[in-house]
Structure formats: C-alpha cells, structure tokens
Design an enzyme around this catalytic site. Structure first.
Site, PDB file in Angstrom:
ATOM      1  N   SER A  23     -13.947 -42.083  -5.343  1.00 60.68           N
ATOM      2  CA  SER A  23     -13.854 -42.138  -3.881  1.00 60.68           C
ATOM      3  C   SER A  23     -13.262 -40.855  -3.287  1.00 60.68           C
ATOM      4  CB  SER A  23     -12.970 -43.315  -3.479  1.00 60.68           C
ATOM      5  OG  SER A  23     -12.819 -43.346  -2.074  1.00 60.68           O
ATOM      6  N   CYS A 132      -3.119 -44.786  -1.293  1.00 56.18           N
ATOM      7  CA  CYS A 132      -3.291 -43.468  -0.692  1.00 56.18           C
ATOM      8  C   CYS A 132      -1.945 -42.877  -0.307  1.00 56.18           C
ATOM      9  CB  CYS A 132      -4.191 -43.528   0.539  1.00 56.18           C
ATOM     10  SG  CYS A 132      -4.455 -41.874   1.199  1.00 56.18           S
TER      11      CYS A 132
HETATM   12  C1  LIG Z   1     -10.240 -34.723  -1.252  1.00 56.22           C
HETATM   13  C2  LIG Z   1      -9.967 -36.049  -1.888  1.00 56.22           C
HETATM   14  C3  LIG Z   1     -10.148 -37.225  -1.156  1.00 56.22           C
HETATM   15  C4  LIG Z   1      -9.884 -38.462  -1.721  1.00 56.22           C
HETATM   16  N1  LIG Z   1     -10.081 -39.599  -0.981  1.00 56.22           N
HETATM   17  C5  LIG Z   1      -9.842 -40.812  -1.553  1.00 56.22           C
HETATM   18  C6  LIG Z   1     -10.087 -42.031  -0.816  1.00 56.22           C
HETATM   19  O1  LIG Z   1     -10.553 -42.004   0.331  1.00 56.22           O
HETATM   20  N2  LIG Z   1      -9.802 -43.218  -1.404  1.00 56.22           N
HETATM   21  C7  LIG Z   1      -9.306 -43.278  -2.697  1.00 56.22           C
HETATM   22  O2  LIG Z   1      -9.071 -44.373  -3.201  1.00 56.22           O
HETATM   23  N3  LIG Z   1      -9.097 -42.162  -3.414  1.00 56.22           N
HETATM   24  C8  LIG Z   1      -9.345 -40.937  -2.877  1.00 56.22           C
HETATM   25  N4  LIG Z   1      -9.138 -39.787  -3.627  1.00 56.22           N
HETATM   26  C9  LIG Z   1      -8.625 -39.906  -5.009  1.00 56.22           C
HETATM   27  C10 LIG Z   1      -9.740 -39.781  -6.045  1.00 56.22           C
HETATM   28  O3  LIG Z   1     -10.688 -40.811  -5.917  1.00 56.22           O
HETATM   29  C11 LIG Z   1      -9.146 -39.792  -7.470  1.00 56.22           C
HETATM   30  O4  LIG Z   1      -8.490 -41.006  -7.688  1.00 56.22           O
HETATM   31  C12 LIG Z   1      -8.175 -38.654  -7.710  1.00 56.22           C
HETATM   32  O5  LIG Z   1      -8.607 -37.482  -7.076  1.00 56.22           O
HETATM   33  C13 LIG Z   1      -7.945 -38.368  -9.190  1.00 56.22           C
HETATM   34  O6  LIG Z   1      -9.143 -38.015  -9.856  1.00 56.22           O
HETATM   35  P1  LIG Z   1      -9.628 -36.497 -10.106  1.00 56.22           P
HETATM   36  O7  LIG Z   1      -8.486 -35.779 -10.748  1.00 56.22           O
HETATM   37  O8  LIG Z   1     -10.825 -36.613 -10.991  1.00 56.22           O
HETATM   38  O9  LIG Z   1      -9.938 -35.942  -8.770  1.00 56.22           O
HETATM   39  C14 LIG Z   1      -9.411 -38.541  -3.066  1.00 56.22           C
HETATM   40  C15 LIG Z   1      -9.247 -37.358  -3.807  1.00 56.22           C
HETATM   41  C16 LIG Z   1      -9.513 -36.123  -3.239  1.00 56.22           C
HETATM   42  C17 LIG Z   1      -9.317 -34.889  -4.072  1.00 56.22           C
END
Ligand SMILES: Cc1cc2nc3c(=O)[nH]c(=O)nc-3n(C[C@H](O)[C@H](O)[C@H](O)COP(=O)(O)O)c2cc1C
Ligand SMILES: Cc1cc2nc3c(=O)[nH]c(=O)nc-3n(C[C@H](O)[C@H](O)[C@H](O)COP(=O)(O)OP(=O)(O)OC[C@H]3O[C@@H](n4cnc5c(N)ncnc54)[C@H](O)[C@@H]3O)c2cc1C
Ligand code: FES
Lengths: 311, 295
Positions: A23, A132
């Site tokens: 997400s 969040c």
């Molecule tokens: C720019 C951005 C926006 C995000 N928006 C959401 C969101 O709207 N809802 C949510 O549950 N997680 C959100 N996340 C978290 C990601 O889904 C994920 O859990 C987190 O980034 C860790 O994974 P990664 O290291 O692969 O990015 C967001 C992450 C980023 C970087």
C-alpha cells in the site's frame, strides 16, 4: 525439473504467487501499468483509503536516507466514493487480487469503510491500516494498543461479511505479538507487518527538519532486519494459538531472495513497497526472482519455505 | 507511452562548471519525449543510491536522449562519473510538457532552468516560431557556455545580446535583418548575471520585466520559465500582473516519478496539492497557490 508451484493460499485468498505490491507504493495500480502487468504478481494493495478525501501533509513529504527513505504523506487519498467510481473498475479487470488498504479515524469509520468496500465487486480483501505514523488521529494510536486493535478488527470483520480482513501492524512497538494476537482473536485472516518505522531527518546547515511534518516513516532495505524479526515473532506466536491466521511480510524487500527470507521467517506472502519506486515494476521482478530461487533450491512448492527457519 | 529500459551511456561531457551533458541510447523514450517532460534515471548500476533522480529531457537526437545536469549532491556526483558504455536504468518520458502554441514566446531560464528550455527552443525552431530567451545565472562562467551550447544545437542562429536588452526581439523584422541566407536567426538571447560579469547585472527577472513592458503588440504572448522556485514565483507574479499566460517547469523531491508515491506535491490554487510528476512538471502558473509556496 518441473517449475516450482508458486500459487499460495494466504489470508483467505488464493494467490498466483506470494508477492504483492504494498500500500502507498503502487498507487491504484494504473500508474505502473506501462511497466508491470498486475497479472504478473499475486496481488496489489491500494493506497490507504479514507471515507472522505484527504489532501495530506504539506511538502516536503519525502527524503532519501541511507538505504531507505522517510515519508510523511499523511494518507493523502481521493476518498471512498471517488475510489469506487474511478479506480476500482480498472482494478477489478486485472488478473490479480485487489486488496484495499483502509484507514478510519474511529472504529465506526473502519466499519463503514469495510461494509461499503466489501459490497464492491472486485475487492478480494481489506487491509486495515492501524499503523500509519503520519496522521494524528487513529493510525498508530490504534496500532499500539492491543485492545483497540481487537475492537477495530472485530468491527471491520463483522462489517466485511465474507471478505477477508487483514490487519497491518506497526513496528513502532517493542513487541508486535500482542497486536498480532489481538487481531487474530478478533477474526483477522492475516496480519501484515511491518509498516514504516518512525524516523527524523535533519538539515544540519539550516537546523531544521527536512520534512515539513518533522517526523516520517522509514522504509526500504534499511528496515528489512526489523521486518524479518517482527514477522518471525508474530508467526511464532500465531502458529501456537491461531494457526489459521497467516502472516504477510513487508519491509525492505528488493529481490527474490529478500522475499524468500520473509517466507523462511514465517510469512505466507510478502509485499514489495519502496522497491517499486527504485525500479518501476520491481514487484514483478521479485516474483520472478523468487521463482528462480525456488528452482535453484530444488523446491516443488514455494510454500516449503514458509517457517523453514532452523534455530 | 512510457518505458523503462537499461540505457547505455554514449557520452558524458563537462560543459560548464560542474555541469555535464549526458547522452544516453534510449530509442523508445527519445521517440515519445516532448519538451518539458522528464525522465527518472538511476545514477549508478546496482541498488545504491536507492532512488532514481528526475531530469528534464534537454533534447532528443535520433534514438538518443540528452540530459543536461549539474552536480548538486551524492547522486549527481555519481552520475558525473558515468562512463560511456555504462548502462543506467531510466524510465520515461514522464509528466506534462510545455504548450508551444504561442506566436511570441519568451523563455526564461534561471541557471540550470535552461535544461528543459533547450528542447523547447529546438521545437520552436522546427515550428518556425521566433523566440526570446532570457538566461540568468551566478557568473559568466556559469551561463555563457550553456548559451553557446544551446546555440550550436540549433540549425539557425541564436543571436546573443549580452548587453543591448532594450532593443529587444521580434520585430520579426529585426530577425529578418539579422538573418543571412545561410544562418537565419531562430532566437534572440539576452543574459543577466548576479555579479554582472556577463550581460546585465541582477536576476533574470530584470529581462522579463523589460519584455513585459513592451507595447502589447510586441509583448510576449506566453512566458515559459524554468528555474528555482523563488524565481518562478517572481515570474508568475509579473506575468499575472500583465495578464500574460505563464507556464512554469517545477521541481520537487521525487521518489517514483509516476504519480504513485504522492511525495512530490506543491500547493494547488483552490486548496489541496498537485503532484509535480503528474499534473506537472510544467504547469500553468495560475494553477499553483504561490502564497503557500515558501520562497
Ligand atoms: C510513500 C509511502 C506511502 C505509504 N502509504 C501507505 C498507506 O497508505 N497505507 C499503509 O498501510 N502503508 C503505507 N506505506 C507503508 C508500506 O506499505 C510498507 O509497509 C512500508 O513501506 C515497508 O515496506 P518497504 O520497505 O518495502 O517499503 C507507505 C510507504 C511509503 C514509502
Ligand atoms: C522534474 C524535474 C526535472 C529536473 N531536471 C533537472 C535537469 O534537467 N538538470 C539538473 O541538473 N537537475 C534537474 N532536476 C534536479 C535534480 O533532480 C536534482 O538536482 C537531483 O535530484 C539532486 O540529486 P543529488 O543526489 O545530487 O542531490 P542530493 O544529495 O539528493 O541533494 C542535494 C541537494 O539537491 C536538492 N534536491 C534533491 N533532490 C531534488 C529534486 N528532485 N529537485 C530539486 N532539488 C533537489 C536537495 O534538497 C539538496 O539540497 C530536476 C528535478 C525535477 C523534479
Ligand atoms: S514522484 Fe511519486 S507521485 Fe510524484
């Protein structure tokens, strides 16, 4: 040797492979259509949705850090009605599982979102964002209290009918196990972890925070060890008490081997987040690399990796 | 249609102080790119640094994409080391470009703002539209080379006037006078520097002020500007006062470049935010809420 079986059953869904896009990192899918056919991945989770549109935080909202990035988007989104009208129809036509991430400022809002989304054609599962770090009400405030996680989950599960409810947990706690157990007890089909880690970037010259919101959520390769640890903790606890509840692993996955590590730690599926920014379509590459890894390892089924950690 | 590909570095040449002209083989992107659009470029092979960097398309020659960039931090320092033969992940073209429908367009470049405007200048030349370029920078060293480089990339002549900023362009008649059959004038360029070492002394908005105070029939009917936000803010205000349509090419930190991360926003007129990578990077200046943009 024949190709390894990549299809999995996770969080109440049959997925063609265990790799989803996370997400907030994949928009509403269409943004990445020139680069990745969503049919190549097990599923995609849409940007966090609220009942009403949210403009989000003032800029600057993002900054790169060592091995990662901080974001303080503030759950900017177009709101439920607009999503149902303009985004869901396209998503529903894709050959992939569509998981809708949602966020409410109260238990009632979570329930209302769950009720309306579960009626909409094309929504495979719901993912409750109780984690969040970038919003004042709800969000992480819910996610750090097992009692609140349980109540919000129960309300959403009751409203969602047959549609499986996943609960996305925060890493901004010492131990995620109580939250995972509370969600499981309340009827969640899966717990997803981790969301971003609360962080701060400072511009020393100006003696100011880089982000307008001061703090933001850390994501990317830098957080993978934290994600692996928490997935391992949650999976171990759930295996004892709620074996039917799956863990979806998230955090810093850049490659197929990273995804395999999460499965070995106990996840049934994984989500690829920030890597999509680094290379559009990264989630598809992770899925292909995971299959290649299984082949190299001589596995008949990717699920043989799940919880295979020897320790 | 946008594409993501492994683009081969063909050349990476120092063209000014810390300024490089990078040539990449990227047929599908070259074919689709319009002036004002940008690409996301990974500055080195591998996963470090994590994010790609946004760069305007400075020009397109056959299957090649040209990028004009200045070393600002770690990423651009690494990019300056990219040697011919290296392959870099690049996706694009992205975002909205400039509308080039004006009859008397004035281009306003602050420093590296010349990067997207070079592509604009060549497109205008192709369309047979005489343009005026106001170019401003810190010092002579910083801008003279860039102007010359732009000049040589045109088929016609870029008539550079370091000082004579009052007898300005169009007068299509003037262009005709200056033109010879071998080298017709495609554009007229005037310059300012902050230290006065080249052209008029002061900010580039000085030149725009002169242009905008021409009689209406000679005044630019469109301003196309690129540069730092404070400069764009000033340009937008001057154009609004004279009722001249103004398009600005914007910058913001970006993670994805494709509209997914919502990281690149600026305040929109009427509330909320616009994504620079989707609704921009080129926008009608009136679509932004400049009051909420700190300058
Ligand atoms: C720019 C951005 C926006 C995000 N928006 C959401 C969101 O709207 N809802 C949510 O549950 N997680 C959100 N996340 C978290 C990601 O889904 C994920 O859990 C987190 O980034 C860790 O994974 P990664 O290291 O692969 O990015 C967001 C992450 C980023 C970087
Ligand atoms: C649409 C667009 C088009 C651009 N076109 C060009 C171009 O044609 N030529 C060119 O030289 N530069 C261009 N830029 C700016 C370029 O992207 C930044 O200079 C680059 O990202 C800096 O990376 P770095 O790793 O060297 O710097 P960092 O180490 O990340 O940062 C160094 C400094 O640059 C600033 N910065 C970082 N990222 C950006 C950014 N995206 N926009 C503005 N400032 C930033 C930081 O605040 C910091 O002060 C463009 C930016 C955008 C958004
Ligand atoms: S850079 Fe990601 S939305 Fe604009």
């Amino acid at each position: 040797m024949s190709a390894p079986r990549m299809a999995v059953s996770a969080g109440g869904l049959g997925l063609k492979n265990p790799v989803l896009a996370a997400s907030g990192t994949f928009g509403y899918g269409q943004e990445y259509a020139p680069y990745l056919d969503p049919g190549a991945i097990g599923g995609l989770v849409t940007k966090g949705l609220s009942l009403r549109p949210r403009p989000g935080n003032p800029p600057p909202r993002i900054v790169e850090t060592a091995g990662g990035m901080l974001n303080a988007i503030g759950l900017a989104n177009l709101g439920l009605d607009e999503f149902l009208e303009t985004k869901l129809p396209w998503l529903a036509r894709q050959q992939t599982a569509v998981v809708v991430n949602l966020y409410g400022e109260s238990q009632e809002e979570f329930a209302e979102l769950a009720a309306r989304l579960s009626q909409a054609p094309g929504v495979a599962a719901l993912e409750l964002n109780v984690s969040c770090p970038n919003v004042k009400a709800g969000g992480m405030a819910f996610g750090c209290d097992p009692g609140a996680v349980g109540r919000v989950t129960r309300a959403a599960v009751a409203a969602a009918g047959q549609v499986p409810v996943w609960v996305k947990l925060t890493p901004n706690v010492a131990d995620p196990t109580p939250m995972a157990l509370a969600a499981a007890e309340a009827g969640a089909a899966a717990v997803c972890l981790i969301n971003t880690l609360l962080g701060l970037a400072i511009d020393a010259q100006r003696r100011r925070p880089v982000l307008a919101n001061v703090v933001g959520g850390l994501s990317g390769p830098a957080i993978k060890p934290v994600g692996l640890r928490m997935v391992w903790q949650a999976a171990r606890a759930l295996r004892q008490s709620h074996p039917q509840v799956d863990v979806v692993g998230i955090g810093g996955i850049m490659s197929g081997v990273d995804a395999a590590e999460y499965l070995i730690a106990g996840a049934r599926a994984v989500q690829v987040g920030t890597a999509n920014f680094a290379r559009p379509g990264a989630a598809g590459r992770v899925a292909a690399e995971l299959e290649a890894f299984c082949r190299e390892q001589g596995l008949a089924d990717v699920s043989e990796l799940v919880g295979a950690l020897k320790c | 249609m946008s594409a993501c590909l492994n683009a081969k570095v063909l050349a990476n040449e120092l063209v000014g102080p810390d300024v490089y002209l990078l040539r990449l083989a990227a047929g599908p992107i070259a074919a689709a790119a319009r002036p004002g659009q940008f690409v996301m470029l990974r500055v080195a092979p591998g996963d470090e640094p994590l994010l790609a960097r946004p760069f305007s398309v400075h020009g397109v020659e056959g299957e090649d994409v040209l990028i004009l960039f200045q070393v600002r931090g770690r990423g651009t320092a690494l990019l300056s080391q990219a040697a011919p033969g290296a392959k870099l992940v690049m996706w694009g073209p992205l975002g909205r470009g400039f509308e080039l429908e004006a009859k008397r367009p004035a281009l306003v470049a602050g420093g590296m703002g010349i990067a997207p405007l070079g592509f604009v200048a060549r497109k205008l030349e192709d369309k047979g539209i005489l343009f005026h370029l106001s170019s401003g920078g810190a010092t002579q060293e910083a801008i003279e080379g860039l102007e010359k480089k732009l000049g040589t990339s045109l088929r016609g002549r870029l008539e550079c006037r370091a000082t004579d900023i009052h007898r300005l362009f169009h007068a299509a008649q003037e262009a005709a006078e200056l033109s010879t059959s071998t080298a017709p004038v495609s554009g007229i360029c005037t310059s300012t520097t902050m230290d006065g070492s080249y052209g008029e002394k002061g900010p580039v908005t000085l030149l725009l002020k002169n242009l905008l105070s021409l009689p209406p029939e000679l005044r630019p009917d469109a301003v196309l500007a690129c540069g730092p936000l404070p400069m764009l803010k000033a340009v937008a205000a001057m154009c609004a006062e004279k009722n001249v349509p103004c398009q600005v090419s914007l910058e913001a930190p970006m993670a994805c470049g494709v509209g997914a991360c919502l990281g690149c926003v600026l305040p929109a007129a009427g509330g909320g935010y616009v994504r620079v990578c989707q609704e921009g990077p080129v926008m009608d200046a009136a679509a932004l809420d400049w009051g909420r943009i700190g300058a």
